[in-house]
Scaffold this active site. Structure first.
Site, mmCIF file in Angstrom:
data_model
loop_
_atom_site.group_PDB
_atom_site.id
_atom_site.type_symbol
_atom_site.label_atom_id
_atom_site.label_comp_id
_atom_site.label_asym_id
_atom_site.label_seq_id
_atom_site.Cartn_x
_atom_site.Cartn_y
_atom_site.Cartn_z
ATOM 1 N N HIS A 161 -4.665 -4.513 -82.596
ATOM 2 C CA HIS A 161 -5.811 -5.705 -82.460
ATOM 3 C C HIS A 161 -7.094 -4.828 -82.546
ATOM 4 C CE1 HIS A 161 -2.900 -8.507 -82.043
ATOM 5 N NE2 HIS A 161 -2.417 -8.471 -81.054
ATOM 6 N N CYS A 162 -7.099 -3.747 -82.297
ATOM 7 C CA CYS A 162 -8.535 -2.964 -82.081
ATOM 8 C C CYS A 162 -8.850 -2.419 -83.474
ATOM 9 C CB CYS A 162 -8.362 -1.756 -81.039
ATOM 10 S SG CYS A 162 -9.988 -1.200 -80.591
#
Length: 347
Positions: A143-144
């Site tokens: 998700h980064c």
């Protein structure tokens, strides 16, 4: 000019391409219990593998912490500076009390473990190309992206591993990400939005976090699942779509994001895959990728139940039993599998 890194060092042949450090595990005054993630699962996986006599410490590759210079290969300096504020880290990790901790403690107890896992993924990328396969027992922070974190993901380890390979390893110019975590991998999708060298296949529950419509534009093979999807449907979709992905874009390396939050009963994943289904999934991925002589890097990503560590260990044991991984996996596999495998590369 490339910066000097401690992450691309020679690893003796006596060590398997399995990367881990006791520093992966997050323990601090019980704060880790405030997030549904089992923040000690990585060490439990290794302990199970030791109990089964598959591994000893001398056979593992010790992960090193990614330095600021390493992280700046992908991340903006502005984003890394944001992590010096405890509020930002509390938001990314979804552990609200982190707000009240001095940032030096947040760096030491929360972010250093995540930086070490990130270093482990980068190291495992090089090992995968050299040995044909590698597993980082942590990582998978999908998700980064370069300038934003979220969903317990503070560093873009998948993007970093691929960019390090593109920049530092001759002959690596095409990559495929096979993301089988229950959640959409919006971080690497944002990072590789306009990069045709990277093909992304993402299989996820369409109804849950992050629902990032912009990032979905980067997915070349998108498989959106409904609540409660079970083994037969899931494994069929995974197998068919990996086959098509590899036909459309034969890569020089595959990064496999092997989240176990697809497990039945995972309240964040919302799918209903059995433990045996997860083991079979990993087997399918390794068999199809290695059968095409493509190096594969596996990261463990999400998994929010206490039993996921045992399942990850069982999957690694199964891969070994089938000859899909091992100290001399090409020759082992020739005896025990119907798939031809990658010969050892020259470092």
């Amino acid at each position: 000019m490339l910066h000097t890194t401690q992450l691309y060092q020679h690893v003796p042949e006596t060590r398997w391409p399995i990367v881990y450090s006791p520093r992966y595990n997050i323990t601090f005054m019980g704060l880790e219990k405030l997030h549904p993630f089992d923040a000690g699962k990585w060490g439990k996986v290794i302990n199970f593998l030791k109990e089964e006599k598959l591994l000893s410490d001398s056979m593992l590759v010790e992960a090193r912490e990614a330095s600021e210079e390493d992280l700046l290969v992908v991340h903006t300096r502005r984003y890394l500076n944001e992590l010096k504020w405890s509020f930002a880290v509390a938001t990314i990790t979804e552990i609200p009390p982190v707000i009240f901790l001095p940032n030096f403690l947040v760096q030491r107890k929360v972010l250093r473990p995540l930086r070490t896992q990130t270093g482990g993924t980068i190291m495992a990328g090089k090992l995968a190309v050299e040995r044909g396969w590698a597993i980082n027992v942590g990582g998978g922070f999908h998700h980064c992206s370069s300038d934003r974190g979220g969903g317990f993901c503070a560093y873009a380890d998948i993007t970093l591993a691929i960019k390090f390979l593109f920049e530092r390893v001759e002959g690596i110019s095409r990559a495929t990400i096979i993301d089988l975590d229950a959640h959409q991998g919006n971080g690497h999708e944002r990072d590789f939005m306009d990069d045709k060298r990277v093909y992304i296949m993402d299989v996820y529950n369409r109804h849950i976090y992050p629902g990032d419509r912009f990032a979905k534009q980067a997915i070349r093979r998108k498989v959106e699942l409904e609540w409660g999807t079970e083994d037969d449907e899931y494994l069929d979709k995974v197998e068919r779509n990996i086959k098509k992905s590899l036909q459309e874009h034969l890569p020089d390396v595959v990064v496999y994001n092997a989240g176990t939050d697809i497990l039945e009963g995972d309240r964040l994943g919302g799918l209903s895959i059995s433990p045996a289904g997860i083991v079979k999934r990993d087997e399918l991925v390794f068999r199809m990728v290695r059968g095409r002589r493509v190096p594969i890097l596996m990261v463990t990503s999400g998994g929010y139940q206490k039993r996921t560590a045992r399942i990850i260990a069982d999957s690694i044991l199964n891969l070994f039993g089938l000859g899909l991984i091992g100290p001399e996996s090409p020759s082992v596999s020739a005896q025990n599998s119907d798939t031809p495998l990658l010969p050892p590369a020259v470092p």
